[in-house]
Design a protein around this motif. Structure first.
Motif, mmCIF file in Angstrom:
data_model
loop_
_atom_site.group_PDB
_atom_site.id
_atom_site.type_symbol
_atom_site.label_atom_id
_atom_site.label_comp_id
_atom_site.label_asym_id
_atom_site.label_seq_id
_atom_site.Cartn_x
_atom_site.Cartn_y
_atom_site.Cartn_z
ATOM 1 N N ARG A 135 18.453 -29.059 -47.606
ATOM 2 C CA ARG A 135 19.587 -29.258 -46.689
ATOM 3 C C ARG A 135 19.123 -29.811 -45.348
ATOM 4 O O ARG A 135 19.659 -30.815 -44.855
ATOM 5 C CB ARG A 135 20.326 -27.935 -46.488
ATOM 6 N N THR A 136 18.140 -29.180 -44.729
ATOM 7 C CA THR A 136 17.686 -29.634 -43.410
ATOM 8 C C THR A 136 17.016 -31.004 -43.495
ATOM 9 O O THR A 136 17.118 -31.797 -42.554
ATOM 10 C CB THR A 136 16.730 -28.611 -42.782
ATOM 11 N N ASP A 137 16.329 -31.283 -44.605
ATOM 12 C CA ASP A 137 15.722 -32.609 -44.777
ATOM 13 C C ASP A 137 16.786 -33.695 -44.793
ATOM 14 O O ASP A 137 16.670 -34.715 -44.103
ATOM 15 C CB ASP A 137 14.925 -32.665 -46.079
ATOM 16 N N PHE A 138 17.828 -33.494 -45.584
ATOM 17 C CA PHE A 138 18.865 -34.517 -45.692
ATOM 18 C C PHE A 138 19.720 -34.594 -44.427
ATOM 19 O O PHE A 138 20.175 -35.674 -44.043
ATOM 20 C CB PHE A 138 19.737 -34.263 -46.917
ATOM 21 N N GLU A 139 19.944 -33.462 -43.776
ATOM 22 C CA GLU A 139 20.728 -33.489 -42.541
ATOM 23 C C GLU A 139 19.993 -34.230 -41.433
ATOM 24 O O GLU A 139 20.621 -34.757 -40.509
ATOM 25 C CB GLU A 139 21.063 -32.067 -42.099
ATOM 26 N N SER A 140 18.664 -34.272 -41.492
ATOM 27 C CA SER A 140 17.882 -34.931 -40.443
ATOM 28 C C SER A 140 17.801 -36.439 -40.621
ATOM 29 O O SER A 140 17.224 -37.125 -39.774
ATOM 30 C CB SER A 140 16.463 -34.349 -40.408
ATOM 31 N N LEU A 141 18.374 -36.977 -41.700
ATOM 32 C CA LEU A 141 18.272 -38.420 -41.932
ATOM 33 C C LEU A 141 18.942 -39.227 -40.831
ATOM 34 O O LEU A 141 18.492 -40.318 -40.477
ATOM 35 C CB LEU A 141 18.890 -38.777 -43.282
ATOM 36 N N VAL A 178 20.973 -49.387 -43.968
ATOM 37 C CA VAL A 178 20.980 -48.162 -43.161
ATOM 38 C C VAL A 178 22.053 -48.268 -42.089
ATOM 39 O O VAL A 178 21.939 -49.023 -41.131
ATOM 40 C CB VAL A 178 19.606 -47.915 -42.513
ATOM 41 N N GLY A 179 23.137 -47.507 -42.271
ATOM 42 C CA GLY A 179 24.209 -47.490 -41.290
ATOM 43 C C GLY A 179 23.951 -46.472 -40.196
ATOM 44 O O GLY A 179 22.838 -45.950 -40.044
ATOM 45 N N LYS A 180 24.998 -46.145 -39.459
ATOM 46 C CA LYS A 180 24.876 -45.170 -38.380
ATOM 47 C C LYS A 180 25.080 -43.747 -38.868
ATOM 48 O O LYS A 180 24.763 -42.790 -38.160
ATOM 49 C CB LYS A 180 25.892 -45.487 -37.274
ATOM 50 N N ASN A 181 25.611 -43.597 -40.087
ATOM 51 C CA ASN A 181 25.875 -42.280 -40.650
ATOM 52 C C ASN A 181 26.003 -42.433 -42.165
ATOM 53 O O ASN A 181 25.987 -43.565 -42.694
ATOM 54 C CB ASN A 181 27.142 -41.681 -40.037
ATOM 55 N N PRO A 182 26.116 -41.338 -42.909
ATOM 56 C CA PRO A 182 26.233 -41.446 -44.367
ATOM 57 C C PRO A 182 27.413 -42.291 -44.820
ATOM 58 O O PRO A 182 27.288 -43.078 -45.765
ATOM 59 C CB PRO A 182 26.396 -39.987 -44.807
ATOM 60 N N ALA A 183 28.553 -42.165 -44.154
ATOM 61 C CA ALA A 183 29.744 -42.894 -44.583
ATOM 62 C C ALA A 183 29.559 -44.407 -44.482
ATOM 63 O O ALA A 183 30.190 -45.160 -45.227
ATOM 64 C CB ALA A 183 30.948 -42.462 -43.749
ATOM 65 N N SER A 217 25.412 -29.557 -52.343
ATOM 66 C CA SER A 217 26.251 -30.699 -52.666
ATOM 67 C C SER A 217 27.509 -30.719 -51.808
ATOM 68 O O SER A 217 27.930 -31.776 -51.306
ATOM 69 C CB SER A 217 26.615 -30.660 -54.156
ATOM 70 N N ARG A 218 28.105 -29.550 -51.599
ATOM 71 C CA ARG A 218 29.319 -29.460 -50.776
ATOM 72 C C ARG A 218 29.018 -29.861 -49.334
ATOM 73 O O ARG A 218 29.785 -30.609 -48.703
ATOM 74 C CB ARG A 218 29.868 -28.034 -50.817
ATOM 75 N N LEU A 219 27.903 -29.381 -48.790
ATOM 76 C CA LEU A 219 27.533 -29.696 -47.417
ATOM 77 C C LEU A 219 27.259 -31.186 -47.233
ATOM 78 O O LEU A 219 27.628 -31.781 -46.218
ATOM 79 C CB LEU A 219 26.302 -28.882 -47.002
ATOM 80 N N LEU A 220 26.605 -31.794 -48.228
ATOM 81 C CA LEU A 220 26.320 -33.220 -48.138
ATOM 82 C C LEU A 220 27.606 -34.045 -48.185
ATOM 83 O O LEU A 220 27.747 -35.037 -47.471
ATOM 84 C CB LEU A 220 25.370 -33.638 -49.264
ATOM 85 N N ARG A 221 28.551 -33.615 -49.003
ATOM 86 C CA ARG A 221 29.835 -34.317 -49.048
ATOM 87 C C ARG A 221 30.577 -34.159 -47.727
ATOM 88 O O ARG A 221 31.225 -35.091 -47.250
ATOM 89 C CB ARG A 221 30.692 -33.799 -50.208
ATOM 90 N N ALA A 222 30.460 -32.990 -47.126
ATOM 91 C CA ALA A 222 31.103 -32.768 -45.827
ATOM 92 C C ALA A 222 30.483 -33.641 -44.742
ATOM 93 O O ALA A 222 31.137 -33.993 -43.754
ATOM 94 C CB ALA A 222 30.991 -31.291 -45.429
ATOM 95 N N ASP A 223 29.211 -34.004 -44.921
ATOM 96 C CA ASP A 223 28.526 -34.876 -43.972
ATOM 97 C C ASP A 223 28.915 -36.340 -44.139
ATOM 98 O O ASP A 223 28.542 -37.178 -43.316
ATOM 99 C CB ASP A 223 27.006 -34.743 -44.141
ATOM 100 N N GLY A 224 29.574 -36.665 -45.251
ATOM 101 C CA GLY A 224 29.997 -38.035 -45.464
ATOM 102 C C GLY A 224 29.418 -38.700 -46.689
ATOM 103 O O GLY A 224 29.790 -39.828 -47.025
ATOM 104 N N TRP A 225 28.471 -38.029 -47.362
ATOM 105 C CA TRP A 225 27.946 -38.566 -48.614
ATOM 106 C C TRP A 225 28.999 -38.363 -49.706
ATOM 107 O O TRP A 225 29.756 -37.403 -49.668
ATOM 108 C CB TRP A 225 26.651 -37.853 -49.011
ATOM 109 N N VAL A 226 29.013 -39.244 -50.696
ATOM 110 C CA VAL A 226 29.922 -39.055 -51.825
ATOM 111 C C VAL A 226 29.119 -38.560 -53.017
ATOM 112 O O VAL A 226 27.893 -38.711 -53.076
ATOM 113 C CB VAL A 226 30.666 -40.361 -52.176
#
Length: 256
Positions: A135-141, A178-183, A217-226
């Motif tokens: 979680r922390t690894d992916f959130e730090s991207l 590489v955008g500014k965020n996951p979305a 998976s839920r947290l990553l989707r909440a961050d904007g990943w699909v």
């Protein structure tokens, strides 16, 4: 192929994650040892090193590097960058992305971001925990420590594309991914891998890992990943510590 990991890895359905079970710990250690001995950039130590956290992490990433190319067919190693896996015997670890790979460089180019966690225990806390987890690894991207940021890691790859791969034409394409965020980064895929041990003292570990993967998976989707951008995998071994120690011994001292 150096090691045929499909011989000892058996896939099992497990909800939202792909579960691979090591059925022969000794054989897995032999395959890992063979792969390490045949890796051209790996300087094999002359004395038997102790299994500290840095070495465990580096060997785990090397194992994921092997599996990603040979068993799962996720990427071509020639188009991947894995600083710890490329030199697993060093006594430190690069804090950035574990494996960054370019998929289909001559078609619709995509990036694969691979993060690896390993545990000699059940590894549940390393999935969606608030410290040192997938979680922390992916959130730090797209935020957090500079060395963990995706743009920083991709920046290091651009010079390799030009000077080592002879593909300067790919530099603007990779930059645009590489955008500014996951979305705004739909051509990036995430792979989270946990390597852990099967413990009789933790009979409900598989269920708790499944719940943690679902939370991740839920947290990553909440961050904007699909959902289509995220792959979650788990490798259970009878004893990950024993596997690594045997592999290290076989590389340095030869098979018993």
């Amino acid at each position: 192929m150096v090691g045929k990991f499909g011989e000892i890895l058996k896939g099992k359905p497990s909800g939202s994650l792909q579960l691979e079970v090591v059925e022969d710990n000794v054989r897995a250690a032999q395959l890992l040892a063979n792969a390490l001995k045949n890796h051209p950039s790996s300087e094999i130590p002359t004395n038997l090193p102790g299994l500290d956290n840095a070495l465990q992490g580096n060997l785990s990433e090397f194992l994921a590097w092997e599996l990603g190319e040979q068993h799962w067919l996720l990427f071509d190693r020639a188009w991947s960058w894995a600083p710890n896996a490329e030199n697993p015997w060093r006594n430190s670890s690069d804090p950035g992305i574990d494996i960054l790979a370019i998929l289909t460089p001559d078609a619709e180019l995509k990036l694969l971001v691979f993060e690896v966690k390993s545990s000699i225990g059940d590894g549940v806390a390393l999935i969606a925990g608030v410290k040192s987890s997938l979680r922390t690894d992916f959130e730090s991207l797209f935020r957090g420590a500079v060395q963990g940021r995706l743009a920083c890691r991709v920046g290091r790859v651009l010079s390799s594309l030009k000077y080592h791969k002879g593909r300067a034409d790919l530099i603007p394409v990779v930059k645009d991914i590489v955008g500014k965020n996951p979305a705004s980064s739909p051509k990036i895929s995430l792979v989270g891998l946990l390597i852990c041990s099967q413990l009789k003292s933790a009979p409900n570990a598989s269920e708790r890992r499944q719940q943690a993967f679902e939370e991740l998976s839920r947290l990553l989707r909440a961050d904007g990943w699909v959902a289509q951008q995220v792959m979650l995998r788990c490798i259970e071994t009878p004893s990950f510590s024993a596997l690594l120690k045997q592999a290290i011994s076989e590389v340095v001292n030869g098979p018993k």
